[in-house]
Design a protein around this motif. Structure first.
Motif: not given
Length: 202
Positions: A48-58
Motif C-alpha cells: 500500500y501507499l501511505p498518504p502523502a508518501s511515494a514509498d510503498t509499504l508492505r
C-alpha cells in the motif's frame, strides 16, 4: 529562483492530488487500522501507499483481516471464526471435567442414603452364620447401583458423563462399605453369642 518557483508550481498539483486522493482502510487482525491506497494483495503481503508518501509499504497478509476500499467495497482476507457460545444443553456450564467429577462425588456422598445393602448383609449373616454370610455382601456389591437407587438431587445431571461416572462410582463405593459393614456387625454378633455359649459351659 525562477526555476525553483517553476518546480514548486509543478509539484504543487501532484502534492495536492496525493493528499486528496481517495484512501483505503486496512484493518489488521489485532484491530488496528492502517490508512493508505492498496496497490497489490498477494497470499504473502499487502502493498500500500501511505498518504502523502511515494514509498510503498508492505504488511504481512496473515496480519490483515480485511481491506475497506475508498469506493465502499470490502475484501476479507482472513474471516474471524465465530466464538462458540455456551452450550444450552450443558447443565454445568463453565465447569471442567475435574470439577464435574468432584461435584458428582460430593452429591453422591450427600444424597446416596440407601441402607438396604447394610441390612441385607446383616440379616443374611445373622441367619446363615459368618462363613455363609460372606456370600451376601459379595453378591450385593457385584452389580452397580441401580439408577432408581442413586437418589441424585438433579437426575438430569446424570446425562453428563463426567458427573454421572463420578456419582455412580462414589455411590457404589458406599454401597460396598455398607454391605460389608452389615456383615461385620452380623459376624460380631455371632462371635459374642459363641463366646457367651462357651463361657456358660461348666
Amino acid at each position: 529562483m525562477k526555476s525553483f518557483l517553476l518546480a514548486l508550481l509543478l509539484a504543487s498539483p501532484s502534492m495536492t492530488w496525493a493528499q486528496n486522493a481517495p484512501t483505503d482502510i486496512i484493518l489488521r487482525t489485532d484491530g488496528s487500522e492502517v490508512v493508505g491506497r492498496v496497490l497489490t494483495i498477494s497470499p504473502v503481503t499487502v502493498s500500500y501507499l501511505p498518504p502523502a508518501s511515494a514509498d510503498t509499504l508492505r504488511l504481512a497478509a496473515a496480519d490483515v483481516f480485511l481491506v475497506r476500499y475508498a469506493n465502499g467495497t470490502r475484501e476479507v482476507l482472513h474471516p474471524i471464526a465465530p466464538v462458540a457460545g455456551p452450550d444450552k444443553d450443558d447443565l454445568l456450564p463453565g465447569m471442567s471435567d475435574l470439577q464435574r467429577r468432584v461435584q458428582g462425588r460430593q452429591d453422591a456422598a450427600r444424597y446416596y442414603t440407601n441402607q438396604a445393602p447394610f441390612w441385607g448383609s446383616l440379616g443374611a449373616t445373622l441367619y446363615t452364620g459368618p462363613l455363609l454370610g460372606l456370600i451376601a455382601p459379595a453378591v450385593i456389591t457385584t452389580p452397580a447401583v441401580a439408577t432408581r437407587n442413586l437418589h441424585a438431587p438433579h437426575p438430569e445431571l446424570l446425562a453428563d458423563p463426567a458427573y454421572s461416572n463420578a456419582y455412580r462410582e462414589e455411590a457404589h463405593r458406599r454401597k460396598r462399605g455398607r454391605a460389608w459393614g452389615g456383615y461385620g456387625v452380623g459376624a460380631g454378633v455371632w462371635v459374642v453369642l459363641i463366646g457367651a455359649l462357651v463361657a456358660s459351659v461348666p
